[in-house]
Design a protein around this motif. Sequence first.
Motif, PDB file in Angstrom:
ATOM      1  N   ALA A 272       0.820  -1.210   0.000  1.00  0.00           N
ATOM      2  CA  ALA A 272       0.000   0.000   0.000  1.00  0.00           C
ATOM      3  C   ALA A 272       0.855   1.262   0.000  1.00  0.00           C
ATOM      4  N   HIS A 273       2.139   1.131   0.303  1.00  0.00           N
ATOM      5  CA  HIS A 273       3.020   2.299   0.264  1.00  0.00           C
ATOM      6  C   HIS A 273       3.416   2.574  -1.180  1.00  0.00           C
ATOM      7  N   SER A 274       3.285   3.780  -1.614  1.00  0.00           N
ATOM      8  CA  SER A 274       3.476   4.110  -3.028  1.00  0.00           C
ATOM      9  C   SER A 274       4.912   3.947  -3.499  1.00  0.00           C
ATOM     10  N   ALA A 275       5.880   3.910  -2.596  1.00  0.00           N
ATOM     11  CA  ALA A 275       7.277   3.755  -3.001  1.00  0.00           C
ATOM     12  C   ALA A 275       7.669   2.298  -3.204  1.00  0.00           C
ATOM     13  N   VAL A 276       6.859   1.374  -2.726  1.00  0.00           N
ATOM     14  CA  VAL A 276       7.205  -0.050  -2.790  1.00  0.00           C
ATOM     15  C   VAL A 276       6.863  -0.607  -4.172  1.00  0.00           C
ATOM     16  N   THR A 277       7.825  -1.313  -4.754  1.00  0.00           N
ATOM     17  CA  THR A 277       7.631  -1.918  -6.068  1.00  0.00           C
ATOM     18  C   THR A 277       7.287  -3.398  -5.973  1.00  0.00           C
ATOM     19  N   CYS A 278       7.933  -4.121  -5.053  1.00  0.00           N
ATOM     20  CA  CYS A 278       7.778  -5.571  -4.981  1.00  0.00           C
ATOM     21  C   CYS A 278       8.145  -6.063  -3.586  1.00  0.00           C
ATOM     22  N   VAL A 279       7.474  -7.116  -3.139  1.00  0.00           N
ATOM     23  CA  VAL A 279       7.818  -7.783  -1.883  1.00  0.00           C
ATOM     24  C   VAL A 279       8.298  -9.198  -2.212  1.00  0.00           C
ATOM     25  N   ILE A 280       9.272  -9.705  -1.421  1.00  0.00           N
ATOM     26  CA  ILE A 280       9.850 -11.017  -1.732  1.00  0.00           C
ATOM     27  C   ILE A 280       9.857 -11.917  -0.491  1.00  0.00           C
ATOM     28  N   PRO A 281       8.693 -12.348  -0.023  1.00  0.00           N
ATOM     29  CA  PRO A 281       8.684 -13.301   1.088  1.00  0.00           C
ATOM     30  C   PRO A 281       9.395 -14.583   0.694  1.00  0.00           C
TER      31      PRO A 281
END
Length: 314
Positions: A272-281
Amino acid sequence: MSHTDGYTRRQLLTLLAGASAVFTFDPAFAVSAPSTETGGKNMLTRPIPSSNEPLPIVGLGTYRGFDVEPSSAAYKQLPAVLRALFEKGGTVIDSSPMYGRAEQTTGELLSIHEPRSPAFLATKVWTRGREEGIAQMEQSFKLLQTDRIDLMQIHNLLDWQTHLPTLHEWKQEGRIRYIGITHYTASAYDEVEAVLKAEPLDFLQINYALDDRGVEKRILPLCRERGVAVICNRPFGGGDLLARLKDKPLPRWAADVRVNSWPQMALKFLLAHSAVTCVIPGTGNPRYMADNAGAGFGPMLTGAQREQLIDIVT
């Protein structure tokens, strides 16, 4: 095909076939409803600021989960992990020489994946010295069984001034497509900030979680200002976040954002943060990968919803 440990393509297929009945991906663990934002089965994407290339917003970290031998039961689950990622439109796979056998495992499994893997391959250089860095990165190409690596990152900023000229040179030559730096601890944020201000970079990989929000103050706004894509590592925090949440009920509005588990909610909080592009769990479990990928579908959280989640964990 790499034969570093003596495993040929045929041997790998034979080893994996023996467990196919047990470890076949179970669609019941996937999100069944398509996202209205994508209009189809593939997860949402966000543009990489330096190129505008769309990148799927949920990927896979290979720390621990892919550091396993081909003869192990854990290894035999990994084709289904990749299938769970790819079937939902994910592509990002992140590794490192620091992760034991993970690069080699990734290369082996992608070499036998049918149809051809759509993977966006990210790995790191993690050593001191120019020649040592070059040798380590050349080894990553061999282990990953590829002629081009999508993203090469300087792991934990180790000797970054020495490695960065090599990365720029290789990017110019087309051997790597993007350049980045990584870290995982708040004690390094001042140095991370200084490098972001001083150097043109495509990516920052940094720790960010519902219970670890230090990057929100200066790092994420700086990435947005500098046009740097952000990959979130350690998205479930230091390890006890999900344990603390598992017995709590999901908020009543969870269904409105197509969330049916706390891991999905924790990932959606970051996305939801506009700066985040991708998460890698990171995971070596196909059920967990399918669940994690579900965070890439449906509406993002509102500011009020994010605040409610912060209240739950504080």
